[in-house]
Design a protein around this motif. Sequence first.
Motif, mmCIF file in Angstrom:
data_model
loop_
_atom_site.group_PDB
_atom_site.id
_atom_site.type_symbol
_atom_site.label_atom_id
_atom_site.label_comp_id
_atom_site.label_asym_id
_atom_site.label_seq_id
_atom_site.Cartn_x
_atom_site.Cartn_y
_atom_site.Cartn_z
ATOM 1 N N SER A 124 2.612 -69.512 -2.091
ATOM 2 C CA SER A 124 1.871 -69.871 -0.220
ATOM 3 C C SER A 124 0.379 -70.173 -0.990
ATOM 4 O O SER A 124 -0.139 -69.497 -1.100
ATOM 5 N N HIS B 6 -2.561 -69.052 7.006
ATOM 6 C CA HIS B 6 -1.145 -68.534 6.684
ATOM 7 C C HIS B 6 -0.720 -67.471 6.052
ATOM 8 O O HIS B 6 -1.036 -67.083 5.408
ATOM 9 N N HIS C 149 4.370 -74.813 4.963
ATOM 10 C CA HIS C 149 3.826 -74.134 5.109
ATOM 11 C C HIS C 149 3.313 -74.818 3.806
ATOM 12 O O HIS C 149 3.800 -75.039 3.203
#
Length: 168
Positions: free
Chosen positions: A74, A79, A92
């Motif tokens: 990520s 997030h 995401h």
Amino acid sequence: MTPADMVLTRQGMRFMGRMWPCTLGRGGVSAHKREGDGATPVGLHRIVGLLYRPDRMARPTDWAVPIRPGDLWSDDPGHEDYNLMVRAPYPHSHETLRRSDPLYDLVLLTDWNWPRAVKGRGSAIFLHRWRRPGFPTEGCVAFRPDHLHRIAGLIRFGTRLIVPTALT
């Protein structure tokens, strides 16, 4: 500093009595790393993980973790999983760790902005294979493939990567 420290210099990375050619981020080195700036962050970073593609190589060390289909990283500062390994499907912003090219076949993870990431300070700084000599990264440190394999066999969990403010 100890002989087991990895120290970045203008000539490459000094480690275990030798100089290893490497490339850094397109943004140079920065004491003020931000997400997307392409810089390699100044500081003392510890090696906290080793990932590898088991379909492309043997396990390089006893503490290496396989990269599986669906493994992602990520890089979405908005997030809660920012700067962590996640699994697909993941809606995401992220990087795919199991790539079709060999760039991430072997990845050393540093503790840059990890495990409790500060939003926007920049996601993972990896040590990985270079695309070609002199081709910059997005902030990671990249090596010739055979050198990366050799380094992976020499380091230990917690080995320090030192990125000085001014490369000498």
